[in-house]
Motif scaffolding. Structure first.
Motif, PDB file in Angstrom:
ATOM      1  N   SER A 195       0.860  -1.178   0.000  1.00  0.00           N
ATOM      2  CA  SER A 195       0.000   0.000   0.000  1.00  0.00           C
ATOM      3  C   SER A 195       0.894   1.224   0.000  1.00  0.00           C
ATOM      4  O   SER A 195       2.113   1.098   0.036  1.00  0.00           O
ATOM      5  CB  SER A 195      -0.853   0.029   1.265  1.00  0.00           C
ATOM      6  OG  SER A 195      -1.596  -1.146   1.392  1.00  0.00           O
ATOM      7  N   GLY A 196       0.295   2.373  -0.005  1.00  0.00           N
ATOM      8  CA  GLY A 196       1.073   3.591   0.155  1.00  0.00           C
ATOM      9  C   GLY A 196       1.014   4.531  -1.024  1.00  0.00           C
ATOM     10  O   GLY A 196       1.536   5.647  -0.944  1.00  0.00           O
ATOM     11  N   ALA A 197       0.363   4.120  -2.118  1.00  0.00           N
ATOM     12  CA  ALA A 197       0.354   4.996  -3.292  1.00  0.00           C
ATOM     13  C   ALA A 197      -0.372   6.313  -2.997  1.00  0.00           C
ATOM     14  O   ALA A 197       0.146   7.396  -3.281  1.00  0.00           O
ATOM     15  CB  ALA A 197      -0.312   4.283  -4.465  1.00  0.00           C
ATOM     16  N   ILE A 198      -1.556   6.192  -2.404  1.00  0.00           N
ATOM     17  CA  ILE A 198      -2.341   7.413  -2.168  1.00  0.00           C
ATOM     18  C   ILE A 198      -1.654   8.285  -1.108  1.00  0.00           C
ATOM     19  O   ILE A 198      -1.493   9.493  -1.284  1.00  0.00           O
ATOM     20  CB  ILE A 198      -3.794   7.054  -1.781  1.00  0.00           C
ATOM     21  CG1 ILE A 198      -4.470   6.304  -2.942  1.00  0.00           C
ATOM     22  CG2 ILE A 198      -4.588   8.315  -1.407  1.00  0.00           C
ATOM     23  CD1 ILE A 198      -5.850   5.754  -2.641  1.00  0.00           C
ATOM     24  N   ALA A 199      -1.197   7.629  -0.031  1.00  0.00           N
ATOM     25  CA  ALA A 199      -0.544   8.377   1.047  1.00  0.00           C
ATOM     26  C   ALA A 199       0.715   9.097   0.536  1.00  0.00           C
ATOM     27  O   ALA A 199       0.949  10.274   0.842  1.00  0.00           O
ATOM     28  CB  ALA A 199      -0.190   7.428   2.187  1.00  0.00           C
TER      29      ALA A 199
ATOM     30  N   ILE B 100       2.961  -5.652  -5.754  1.00  0.00           N
ATOM     31  CA  ILE B 100       1.566  -5.585  -6.188  1.00  0.00           C
ATOM     32  C   ILE B 100       0.806  -4.512  -5.410  1.00  0.00           C
ATOM     33  O   ILE B 100       1.021  -4.328  -4.215  1.00  0.00           O
ATOM     34  CB  ILE B 100       0.912  -6.974  -5.960  1.00  0.00           C
ATOM     35  CG1 ILE B 100       1.678  -8.048  -6.752  1.00  0.00           C
ATOM     36  CG2 ILE B 100      -0.569  -6.974  -6.329  1.00  0.00           C
ATOM     37  CD1 ILE B 100       1.446  -9.462  -6.275  1.00  0.00           C
ATOM     38  N   ASN B 101      -0.074  -3.824  -6.084  1.00  0.00           N
ATOM     39  CA  ASN B 101      -0.991  -2.893  -5.412  1.00  0.00           C
ATOM     40  C   ASN B 101      -2.279  -2.876  -6.208  1.00  0.00           C
ATOM     41  O   ASN B 101      -2.341  -3.393  -7.335  1.00  0.00           O
ATOM     42  CB  ASN B 101      -0.384  -1.486  -5.339  1.00  0.00           C
ATOM     43  CG  ASN B 101      -1.117  -0.567  -4.328  1.00  0.00           C
ATOM     44  OD1 ASN B 101      -2.065  -0.979  -3.650  1.00  0.00           O
ATOM     45  ND2 ASN B 101      -0.664   0.678  -4.245  1.00  0.00           N
ATOM     46  N   GLU B 102      -3.302  -2.294  -5.619  1.00  0.00           N
ATOM     47  CA  GLU B 102      -4.519  -2.070  -6.384  1.00  0.00           C
ATOM     48  C   GLU B 102      -4.251  -0.943  -7.372  1.00  0.00           C
ATOM     49  O   GLU B 102      -3.491  -0.019  -7.090  1.00  0.00           O
ATOM     50  CB  GLU B 102      -5.679  -1.679  -5.453  1.00  0.00           C
ATOM     51  CG  GLU B 102      -6.942  -1.333  -6.229  1.00  0.00           C
ATOM     52  CD  GLU B 102      -8.225  -1.473  -5.440  1.00  0.00           C
ATOM     53  OE1 GLU B 102      -8.169  -1.508  -4.193  1.00  0.00           O
ATOM     54  OE2 GLU B 102      -9.290  -1.543  -6.078  1.00  0.00           O
ATOM     55  N   ASN B 103      -4.860  -1.047  -8.555  1.00  0.00           N
ATOM     56  CA  ASN B 103      -4.717   0.035  -9.530  1.00  0.00           C
ATOM     57  C   ASN B 103      -5.668   1.172  -9.141  1.00  0.00           C
ATOM     58  O   ASN B 103      -6.736   1.341  -9.717  1.00  0.00           O
ATOM     59  CB  ASN B 103      -5.015  -0.489 -10.938  1.00  0.00           C
ATOM     60  CG  ASN B 103      -4.607   0.514 -11.988  1.00  0.00           C
ATOM     61  OD1 ASN B 103      -4.190   1.629 -11.664  1.00  0.00           O
ATOM     62  ND2 ASN B 103      -4.726   0.137 -13.238  1.00  0.00           N
ATOM     63  N   ASP B 104      -5.246   1.927  -8.131  1.00  0.00           N
ATOM     64  CA  ASP B 104      -6.118   2.957  -7.551  1.00  0.00           C
ATOM     65  C   ASP B 104      -6.443   4.091  -8.517  1.00  0.00           C
ATOM     66  O   ASP B 104      -7.381   4.849  -8.279  1.00  0.00           O
ATOM     67  CB  ASP B 104      -5.447   3.564  -6.301  1.00  0.00           C
ATOM     68  CG  ASP B 104      -5.329   2.566  -5.166  1.00  0.00           C
ATOM     69  OD1 ASP B 104      -6.349   1.967  -4.798  1.00  0.00           O
ATOM     70  OD2 ASP B 104      -4.210   2.395  -4.641  1.00  0.00           O
ATOM     71  N   THR B 105      -5.682   4.224  -9.567  1.00  0.00           N
ATOM     72  CA  THR B 105      -5.927   5.350 -10.473  1.00  0.00           C
ATOM     73  C   THR B 105      -7.215   5.182 -11.269  1.00  0.00           C
ATOM     74  O   THR B 105      -7.763   6.149 -11.773  1.00  0.00           O
ATOM     75  CB  THR B 105      -4.767   5.525 -11.486  1.00  0.00           C
ATOM     76  OG1 THR B 105      -4.668   4.320 -12.239  1.00  0.00           O
ATOM     77  CG2 THR B 105      -3.470   5.806 -10.789  1.00  0.00           C
TER      78      THR B 105
ATOM     79  N   GLY C 263     -10.510  -1.913  -2.209  1.00  0.00           N
ATOM     80  CA  GLY C 263     -10.679  -0.935  -1.134  1.00  0.00           C
ATOM     81  C   GLY C 263      -9.665  -1.100  -0.021  1.00  0.00           C
ATOM     82  O   GLY C 263      -9.248  -0.150   0.590  1.00  0.00           O
ATOM     83  N   ASP C 264      -9.271  -2.309   0.278  1.00  0.00           N
ATOM     84  CA  ASP C 264      -8.236  -2.494   1.284  1.00  0.00           C
ATOM     85  C   ASP C 264      -7.270  -3.551   0.764  1.00  0.00           C
ATOM     86  O   ASP C 264      -7.672  -4.470   0.073  1.00  0.00           O
ATOM     87  CB  ASP C 264      -8.849  -2.940   2.612  1.00  0.00           C
ATOM     88  CG  ASP C 264      -9.489  -4.294   2.477  1.00  0.00           C
ATOM     89  OD1 ASP C 264      -8.775  -5.296   2.645  1.00  0.00           O
ATOM     90  OD2 ASP C 264     -10.694  -4.371   2.167  1.00  0.00           O
ATOM     91  N   ASN C 265      -6.021  -3.364   1.115  1.00  0.00           N
ATOM     92  CA  ASN C 265      -5.011  -4.291   0.599  1.00  0.00           C
ATOM     93  C   ASN C 265      -4.914  -5.586   1.411  1.00  0.00           C
ATOM     94  O   ASN C 265      -4.209  -6.494   1.006  1.00  0.00           O
ATOM     95  CB  ASN C 265      -3.650  -3.596   0.522  1.00  0.00           C
ATOM     96  CG  ASN C 265      -3.519  -2.792  -0.777  1.00  0.00           C
ATOM     97  OD1 ASN C 265      -4.492  -2.651  -1.528  1.00  0.00           O
ATOM     98  ND2 ASN C 265      -2.330  -2.275  -1.030  1.00  0.00           N
ATOM     99  N   ASP C 266      -5.631  -5.669   2.544  1.00  0.00           N
ATOM    100  CA  ASP C 266      -5.623  -6.925   3.298  1.00  0.00           C
ATOM    101  C   ASP C 266      -6.291  -8.017   2.470  1.00  0.00           C
ATOM    102  O   ASP C 266      -5.739  -9.097   2.268  1.00  0.00           O
ATOM    103  CB  ASP C 266      -6.363  -6.759   4.637  1.00  0.00           C
ATOM    104  CG  ASP C 266      -5.665  -5.777   5.563  1.00  0.00           C
ATOM    105  OD1 ASP C 266      -4.425  -5.773   5.578  1.00  0.00           O
ATOM    106  OD2 ASP C 266      -6.359  -5.007   6.253  1.00  0.00           O
TER     107      ASP C 266
HETATM  108  N1  GLU Z   1      -4.122   0.717  -2.436  1.00  0.00           N
HETATM  109  C1  GLU Z   1      -4.038   1.759  -1.450  1.00  0.00           C
HETATM  110  C2  GLU Z   1      -2.768   2.584  -1.673  1.00  0.00           C
HETATM  111  O1  GLU Z   1      -1.810   2.086  -2.177  1.00  0.00           O
HETATM  112  C3  GLU Z   1      -4.006   1.266  -0.033  1.00  0.00           C
HETATM  113  C4  GLU Z   1      -5.156   0.423   0.422  1.00  0.00           C
HETATM  114  C5  GLU Z   1      -4.965   0.010   1.891  1.00  0.00           C
HETATM  115  O2  GLU Z   1      -4.398   0.769   2.665  1.00  0.00           O
HETATM  116  O3  GLU Z   1      -5.391  -1.080   2.283  1.00  0.00           O
HETATM  117  O4  GLU Z   1      -2.706   3.724  -1.320  1.00  0.00           O
END
Ligand code: GLU
Length: 385
Positions: A55-59, A138-143, A152-155
């Motif tokens: 995670s961490g892309a948005i942050a 790997i991450n969600e393609n949040d864009t 919605g959550d990476n768990d």
């Molecule tokens: N995919 C989100 C991100 O990289 C994080 C989702 C999560 O915190 O579980 O910012």
């Protein structure tokens, strides 16, 4: 018993929460990332394959763009993810590269694990990366993810990835060091639980809804992840990632909760069914049907008491006990409108009602998975037939 050594695991998925990687003011926590990359290098040197769900892309994007703490509109968080993800991927590539490891970025959209064809495609790519000795990051393609179509959550994303790839261990690194009888921040008497044999409704009741400001998860989604993982034979560990070298900390015996995998895991095609994140509908069944499901039979329309949701033929639906507890999941053979019309009917009556020759089962046994907790918890209903 504490968590066993990580050494016996051959394929390990590690999920890293945003708060561990990103500091709101200073940005990426490079020293921490370097220590984690070193841990990954140690595991890889021991012969394990490691997958990272980061995670961490948005942050990170928020910090880079100077957006502060304010709530973001959808398109702003998508834009923040775009900016953050490119930096995040670069940081992983550098950190892992520092330990002689190659890495490859995979961005998943919900449909990539929920639709069977795309699931097989994603799995093939990730397997190839592993064969090439590159660490999948790997991450969600949040864009492009919107609220209707996102993990919605990476768990849960990490659990889906771990089971898709047949990992034998999923490690969730976050700001909490394990499961407690109640959320410890709110209840000073909360007791730490080192080992969970099975995620029962009692265990689920221990999770509060709390999450830190940076993460979407909280204990709820971690237990959801555990259910997906454990059902497929993947063990799970929750531990604090806040210290440096958090994976080796598990090795040293630092506090962590270990969730045992099911002794009778589902396999292959059924792993995909069992881990579906959002069932399209719900079928409430009677005690007789529960007995039949527990003994490995198909679900017949006669045992279905209530149909809810708007699903199409082939969608995944949850099967609920009369008390509303999920006991199984499967791919339904009728759409919602027909399912409503034939619920409760004997097989012989169905053709008259539908006007076409029908399949006898509502869900065929080959398309059906009884849940790990349901097997035990539902056993009392077996005498109902
Ligand atoms: N995919 C989100 C991100 O990289 C994080 C989702 C999560 O915190 O579980 O910012």
């Amino acid at each position: 018993m504490s968590v066993q050594s990580l050494k016996k695991y051959r394929r390990i998925t590690v999920k890293i929460g945003s708060a561990l990687l990103v500091d709101r003011t200073t940005g990426l926590k490079r020293e921490w990332l370097a220590s984690l990359a070193q841990d990954v290098g140690t595991l890889a040197a021991g012969g394990a394959e490691v997958l990272v769900v980061s995670s961490g892309a948005i942050a990170l994007g928020r910090t880079i763009l100077g957006l502060g703490k304010r709530a973001l509109k959808l398109e702003e968080s998508q834009a923040a993810a775009a900016v953050g993800q490119i930096a995040l991927a670069g940081a992983w590539s550098d950190a892992l590269g520092g330990h002689g490891l190659k890495s490859g970025q995979i961005l998943l959209t919900l449909g990539d694990t929920e639709e069977r064809r795309r699931y097989l495609n994603a799995r093939a790519t990730i397997s190839t990366l592993l064969k090439m000795k590159a660490v999948p990051v790997i991450n969600e393609n949040d864009t492009v993810a919107t609220s209707e179509i996102r993990y919605g959550d990476n768990d849960r994303l990490a659990a889906r990835v771990a089971t898709m790839m047949g990992a034998d261990l999923l490690v969730l690194l976050s700001d909490i060091d394990g499961l407690y009888t109640a959320p410890p921040a709110r209840d000073p008497n909360a007791q730490f639980i080192p080992v969970v044999e099975r995620i029962t409704p009692d265990i689920e009741a221990m999770a509060g809804a709390a999450a830190s400001e940076l993460s979407r998860g909280g204990m709820r989604t971690k237990l959801d992840a555990g259910k997906i993982a454990n059902a497929a034979g993947t063990a799970m560990v929750i531990t604090a990632g806040t210290r440096l070298s958090p994976l080796m900390a598990i090795e040293r015996g630092e506090r962590a909760t270990f969730f045992k995998p099911s002794p009778t895991p589902v396999k292959g095609y059924k792993t995909w069914i069992a881990g579906q994140l959002e069932p399209a509908g719900r079928l409430t069944v009677d005690a007789g049907a529960i007995g039949a499901l527990m003994s490995g039979k198909s679900l017949l329309p006669a045992g279905v008491k209530l149909v809810s949701g708007n699903f199409a033929r082939g969608d995944t639906v949850a099967i609920l006990s009369p008390e509303g507890r999920e006991i199984a999941r499967g791919l339904v053979a009728y759409d919602a409108a027909d399912a409503v019309r034939i619920a409760g009917l004997k097989t012989a009556e169905i053709e008259t009602v539908l006007g076409y020759e029908a399949r006898s089962a509502m869900i065929h046994r080959d398309d059906l998975v009884v849940s790990h907790a349901g097997v035990q918890g539902g056993a009392g209903a077996q005498g109902g037939e």
